[in-house]
Design a protein around this motif. Sequence first.
Motif, mmCIF file in Angstrom:
data_model
loop_
_atom_site.group_PDB
_atom_site.id
_atom_site.type_symbol
_atom_site.label_atom_id
_atom_site.label_comp_id
_atom_site.label_asym_id
_atom_site.label_seq_id
_atom_site.Cartn_x
_atom_site.Cartn_y
_atom_site.Cartn_z
ATOM 1 N N ARG A 1 0.834 -1.200 0.000
ATOM 2 C CA ARG A 1 0.000 0.000 0.000
ATOM 3 C C ARG A 1 0.871 1.252 0.000
ATOM 4 O O ARG A 1 0.560 2.239 -0.638
ATOM 5 N N ARG A 2 1.981 1.206 0.699
ATOM 6 C CA ARG A 2 2.881 2.355 0.751
ATOM 7 C C ARG A 2 3.525 2.630 -0.604
ATOM 8 O O ARG A 2 3.812 3.767 -0.949
ATOM 9 N N VAL B 1 0.320 3.665 -3.550
ATOM 10 C CA VAL B 1 -0.329 4.970 -3.450
ATOM 11 C C VAL B 1 0.731 6.062 -3.567
ATOM 12 O O VAL B 1 1.648 6.120 -2.752
ATOM 13 N N GLY C 1 2.476 9.942 -3.654
ATOM 14 C CA GLY C 1 2.383 11.155 -2.848
ATOM 15 C C GLY C 1 2.750 10.926 -1.393
ATOM 16 O O GLY C 1 3.059 9.826 -0.960
ATOM 17 N N ARG C 2 2.706 12.026 -0.648
ATOM 18 C CA ARG C 2 3.027 11.992 0.775
ATOM 19 C C ARG C 2 1.917 11.276 1.522
ATOM 20 O O ARG C 2 0.743 11.537 1.308
ATOM 21 N N GLN C 3 2.307 10.407 2.435
ATOM 22 C CA GLN C 3 1.323 9.637 3.176
ATOM 23 C C GLN C 3 1.431 9.972 4.653
ATOM 24 O O GLN C 3 2.505 9.942 5.228
ATOM 25 N N GLU C 4 0.290 10.308 5.230
ATOM 26 C CA GLU C 4 0.274 10.765 6.607
ATOM 27 C C GLU C 4 0.168 9.635 7.617
ATOM 28 O O GLU C 4 0.393 9.834 8.789
ATOM 29 N N VAL C 5 -0.169 8.444 7.168
ATOM 30 C CA VAL C 5 -0.280 7.302 8.069
ATOM 31 C C VAL C 5 1.075 6.596 8.108
ATOM 32 O O VAL C 5 1.642 6.284 7.058
ATOM 33 N N ILE D 1 4.035 3.810 8.324
ATOM 34 C CA ILE D 1 4.105 2.484 7.705
ATOM 35 C C ILE D 1 3.826 1.385 8.717
ATOM 36 O O ILE D 1 3.212 0.375 8.398
ATOM 37 N N THR E 1 0.071 0.737 8.862
ATOM 38 C CA THR E 1 -0.507 0.009 7.734
ATOM 39 C C THR E 1 -0.103 -1.464 7.784
ATOM 40 O O THR E 1 -0.917 -2.343 7.498
ATOM 41 N N VAL F 1 -6.217 3.023 7.065
ATOM 42 C CA VAL F 1 -5.835 4.281 6.406
ATOM 43 C C VAL F 1 -6.987 5.269 6.431
ATOM 44 O O VAL F 1 -6.797 6.466 6.668
ATOM 45 N N THR G 1 -6.232 8.600 9.232
ATOM 46 C CA THR G 1 -5.705 9.793 8.574
ATOM 47 C C THR G 1 -5.973 11.009 9.451
ATOM 48 O O THR G 1 -7.109 11.262 9.821
#
Length: 117
Positions: free
Chosen positions: A20-21, A24, A26-30, A32, A35, A80, A84
């Motif tokens: 998933r990392r 998807v 762009g920047r991910q706020e959750v 790793i 997840t 996720v 968020t």
Amino acid sequence: MTVAGLVTALVVGVAIGSLRRFIVPGRQEVPIWLTVAGGVVAALAGTIVAQLAGISTGPLNVLSLIVQIGFAVIGVALVVATATPGGSHSARTRTGVTRARGASATTERKPTRTKAA
């Protein structure tokens, strides 16, 4: 539940959480770890459900693997979606006042009236 079923669930959960990392953009706020943990817990739940449904959770059982992957994908999506930051359309400031997202935190305040003594 067999040891092979647990190991498979662990591998599936880590794989789905990690994928998933990478999928998807762009920047991910959750983080790793969240997840991956969501994927592992959901894949373990998939193993339990598969065993309760009478599906063998032994090594290389395709049906059990499909159930684990399905649960892991749903679990990671739920983690996720619910983890968020700023899930609502407003954000709390330090004063506890709700402001619209994107609004400046340094907006001017109207002076308050005080009673004359």
